[in-house]
Scaffold this active site. Structure first.
Site, short mmCIF file in Angstrom:
data_model
loop_
_atom_site.label_atom_id
_atom_site.label_comp_id
_atom_site.label_asym_id
_atom_site.label_seq_id
_atom_site.Cartn_x
_atom_site.Cartn_y
_atom_site.Cartn_z
N ASP B 17 0.88 -1.17 0.00
CA ASP B 17 0.00 0.00 0.00
C ASP B 17 0.92 1.22 0.00
O ASP B 17 1.52 1.55 1.01
CB ASP B 17 -0.89 -0.05 1.26
CG ASP B 17 -1.71 1.23 1.44
OD1 ASP B 17 -1.63 2.13 0.58
OD2 ASP B 17 -2.42 1.33 2.46
N LYS B 79 3.05 11.52 -3.59
CA LYS B 79 2.03 10.85 -4.40
C LYS B 79 1.13 11.85 -5.12
O LYS B 79 0.58 11.55 -6.16
CB LYS B 79 1.19 9.96 -3.47
CG LYS B 79 0.26 9.00 -4.17
CD LYS B 79 -0.29 8.03 -3.15
CE LYS B 79 -1.43 7.19 -3.68
NZ LYS B 79 -1.98 6.31 -2.64
N ASP B 200 -13.33 5.21 0.54
CA ASP B 200 -11.91 5.24 0.90
C ASP B 200 -11.40 6.67 0.94
O ASP B 200 -11.14 7.27 -0.10
CB ASP B 200 -11.13 4.39 -0.13
CG ASP B 200 -9.62 4.35 0.16
OD1 ASP B 200 -9.19 4.97 1.16
OD2 ASP B 200 -8.90 3.70 -0.60
#
Lengths: 165, 613
Positions: B17, B79, B200
């Site tokens: 992850d 990210k 999420d």
């Protein structure tokens, strides 16, 4: 064009069992998915991807009754869809009116209009299905083209209803 | 027994992850997925990289510990930069403590000491750290991985993630969508057949996916999201609130150093966490002669601040359901993933929307990593009892006349998916054709994201319009586009080449690989020792600096100074790793409150006009 009925392994019919469609699709996916077929060369990998894509795309086509009908028409007569594109002026006038009323209809009455258009679209579908079953492919193709206007109007209508919420 | 019992390289596929804030790894064992932990028993590798003056990298906790001391060198939330270019880079630049700019082709580049780093290189460092941590936990070498990404990541962001894996010396077997991974962790036991909505909300991204689970097949019906919405945004709002209070108290905000800004960022996060369990959260700031400034945020206030963000996530859920042709009443369960789902408002709004209480049995921080491990196990073993069928999140199209996009692949199409289009030439003897590819839902090119130009090269010279080039746009199981071209008239299948022109070029990736091999990593133990020393040195230096700035009570100062001295001596003497580790932990414990105190000192100094530090 690939024949989606052949890819999934179903008889080419307008009415199909959704359950059978899903069962066959999932079994084929289990067999052909790249997760279980890593492939050794890049050419082999592309072939695996294409096979898997073909199964997914055939399933998507068959899930949608209208796309399923269109695929059937093409299977019966490859040129029928192209050959029936020109619709009669009377119909186009009618379609234009429907389109305009969908744009201008008062917001509070949209659900009522939606019911009307849905009924019309369903009626078209029943007729298209009948013509395909009776092997009257050109007629089916013409009605499919006509139904497009009502389906588009329905989509616009629903967009309008969503944006009003 | 011989070595035959030891896990070999081919056996293990690691599930990773790779998060905005934190990363972790897990593997599938006999009893299900297992999260891998470091020597302290902690599964989390912070997604933070510090680039040192000598060009070496500190990664994970060691880097996070330096964020206060070296804000310009400490790269967090990378990210958010992966696969980003142009104006997106400028927008991100405003909210980061380190420098980024548009590099070659407008692509995001991190700049430290005048040297440019691609986000892929930084991500690769995080992956390497995750890898070494996992290798230590497993006593085995790792080569192959499954990496998760937000479902709403576009083609360029997925490709960039694959490149990062390659740079880290890892073979990426699958790029897996985070909510899909979480659904695996939720439903792999086979007792949860039905429709689920996976919500999420992570540190930097939001995804919602609607799935149907049946007989071990997890098919995604639709997905929606925002790759720039997450807990970071909540922290920023609280950070703004702290700054507002300081401004009202007469602090000149211009004089705040990056060091203090980082400390505020951390305190904001602390407030957010407190507000998840308390109705009120406070932060005390000592203003010296001007007294004490207490900053209190009530949960109601906080909820009002974040309402627009939470509302957007609920709107996404409604859109995903509409795209799936399902209603919220048809959902058998609502599954929460991501640390930010701990925020009470998120839970209550979602419960209100769904008409039921969400499923909260999964650990929101670990579920995605566990799901990645399950998929990794499936790929390693070829076990066909579990199958994921995911979708492409955004429509793909090509530019046609007048800047209009002709959509080839519709959003939420199950992958792999393919479409073949025919192209020709416009000029006699033309041998190359450019195809501009866009991803997005709008009709005009200026409203969509350009993925890049594919160049078809080597078309046989013919009169205009005569070549018939069949171009197949194929989206693979990673959600990454592959373009294959074939000239049909001459049958010159192999002569048409497709040259992509976005992200890192293949040549760039290759060069970076060579560079990284030249700086080959030492063996695991040595590397860990180096990491620990770096971390310890950082803490010694950082604590000394903080002590100069703060006014702790004398007894506390004394015990911290003593711990600093002890650790410094151990480092000087080149002591055993275990001893350094212990002394480092001791010091970290003592200095836990220094971050808050630093804000107080800096504020006071700015009030009294003392700029020295």
């Amino acid at each position: 064009m690939t024949n989606p009925f052949e890819v999934i392994g179903l008889d080419p019919r307008v009415q199909i069992s959704e359950e059978e469609l899903e069962t066959r699709y999932l079994a084929l996916s289990r067999e052909h998915h790249p997760d279980f077929n890593p492939g050794t060369s890049s050419a082999e990998q592309v072939a695996i991807l294409q096979k898997s894509a073909e199964i997914n795309d055939a399933y998507r086509t068959l899930c949608d009754p209208w796309r399923r009908a269109e695929a059937l028409i093409r299977i019966h007569e490859a040129a029928a869809i192209e050959a029936t594109k020109t619709l009669c002026p009377m119909f186009l006038l009618e379609a234009m009116e429907v389109h305009e009323s969908a744009q201008e209809y008062p917001t509070d009455k949209l659900p009522a209009l939606e019911r009307l258009v849905v009924a019309k679209v369903d009626e078209y579908f029943a007729e298209v299905a009948d013509h395909i079953e009776s092997n009257e492919i050109r007629e089916a193709a013409t009605l499919l083209h006509q139904s497009n206007y009502y389906r588009k109007a329905l989509a616009d209508l629903r967009n309008r209803m969503d944006s009003k919420q | 027994m011989t070595d035959a019992s030891k896990d070999t390289v081919e056996d293990i596929v690691l599930g990773i992850d790779l998060g905005t804030t934190n990363s972790l790894a897990a593997v599938l064992g006999k009893d299900g997925p297992r999260v891998l932990r470091d020597r302290d028993g902690d599964p989390i590798v912070p997604s933070v990289v510090t680039i040192m003056a000598d060009g070496t990298f500190l990664v994970g906790k060691a880097a996070r510990d330096r964020a206060l001391e070296l804000p310009e060198r400490t790269i967090y939330s990378v990210k958010r930069l992966v696969g980003r270019a142009g104006e997106e880079v400028d927008a991100e630049s405003k909210r980061l403590a380190y420098t980024i700019r548009q590099g070659d082709r407008g692509l995001a580049r991190v700049v430290v000491d005048g040297k440019e780093y691609s986000p892929e290189e930084i991500s690769a460092e995080i992956l390497k750290k995750v890898k070494t941590t996992a290798e230590a936990a497993l006593s085995a070498e790792i080569r192959r991985v499954v990496i998760t990404v937000p479902a709403y990541f576009d083609d360029a962001q997925r490709q960039a993630t694959r490149d990062a894996a390659q740079l880290a010396g890892l073979e990426s077997l699958r790029i897996l969508n985070e909510p899909t991974a979480a659904s695996l962790a939720y439903g792999v036991d086979g007792s949860k057949d039905g429709h689920v909505l996976v919500y999420d909300l992570g540190g930097g991204t939001f995804d919602v996916s609607i799935l149907k689970i049946k007989d071990g097949i997890f098919s995604v019906k639709s997905t929606a999201g925002n790759t720039h919405l997450g807990g970071d945004d909540f922290d920023n709002l609280l950070g703004e609130r702290i700054l507002d209070v300081l401004r009202a108290a007469g602090t000149n905000l211009e004089t705040l150093t990056p060091y203090v800004r980082q400390a505020i960022r951390r305190s904001a996060e602390g407030l957010k966490i407190q507000l998840s369990s308390a109705e009120k959260a406070s932060l005390e700031i000592d203003l010296g002669t001007a007294g004490t400034q207490k900053i209190t945020v009530a949960r109601d206030d906080f909820e009002e601040m974040i309402t627009p963000f939470v509302t957007e996530t609920i709107d996404c859920c409604a859109r995903a359901l509409r795209d799936a042709g399902l209603t919220v009443e048809q959902m058998d369960d609502v599954v929460l993933v991501g640390g930010s789902t701990r925020v009470p408002l998120v839970r209550s709004r979602l419960a209100e929307f769904a008409g039921c209480d969400p499923h909260t049995q999964l650990d929101p921080d670990l579920a995605v990593g566990m799901g990645a491990a399950i998929q990794a196990g499936v790929l390693a073993s070829g076990d066909r009892s579990v199958l994921l069928l995911d979708v492409v999140p955004l429509s793909l199209g090509i530019e046609t006349m007048g800047g209009v996009i002709s959509k080839l692949i519709m959003r939420n199409a199950t992958i792999p998916t393919a479409v073949t289009e025919e192209f020709s030439t416009q000029v006699e003897n033309q041998t190359a054709v450019d195809i501009n590819i866009y991803q997005g839902e709008r009709e005009k090119i200026e409203d969509c994201r350009m993925l890049g130009a594919f160049k078809l090269r080597g078309i046989p010279p013919m009169p205009a319009g005569l070549p018939r080039i069949a171009v197949t746009f194929l989206v693979d199981a990673d959600g990454v586009l592959k373009v294959i071209a074939k000239e049909q008239r001459t049958g010159a299948e192999s002569s048409v080449q497709v040259v992509p022109s976005f992200g890192l070029s293949r040549e760039e990736v290759r060069q970076m690989m060579i560079d990284s091999i030249e700086n080959a990593e030492e063996d695991m133990a040595a590397r860990e020792a180096i990491d620990l020393r770096n971390k310890a040195e950082a803490i010694v230096k950082g604590t000394r600096k903080a002590l100069q700035l703060s006014d702790l009570p004398p007894d506390q100062t004394f015990s911290i100074k003593r711990a600093v001295k002890k650790l410094d001596e151990l480092l000087e003497d080149g002591a055993e790793t275990a001893d350094i580790h212990e002394a480092t932990e001791e010091l970290s414990r003592l200095t836990a409150q220094v971050a808050d105190d630093v804000i107080s000192s800096a504020v006071r100094k700015s009030l009294t006009g003392d700029q020295g530090s």
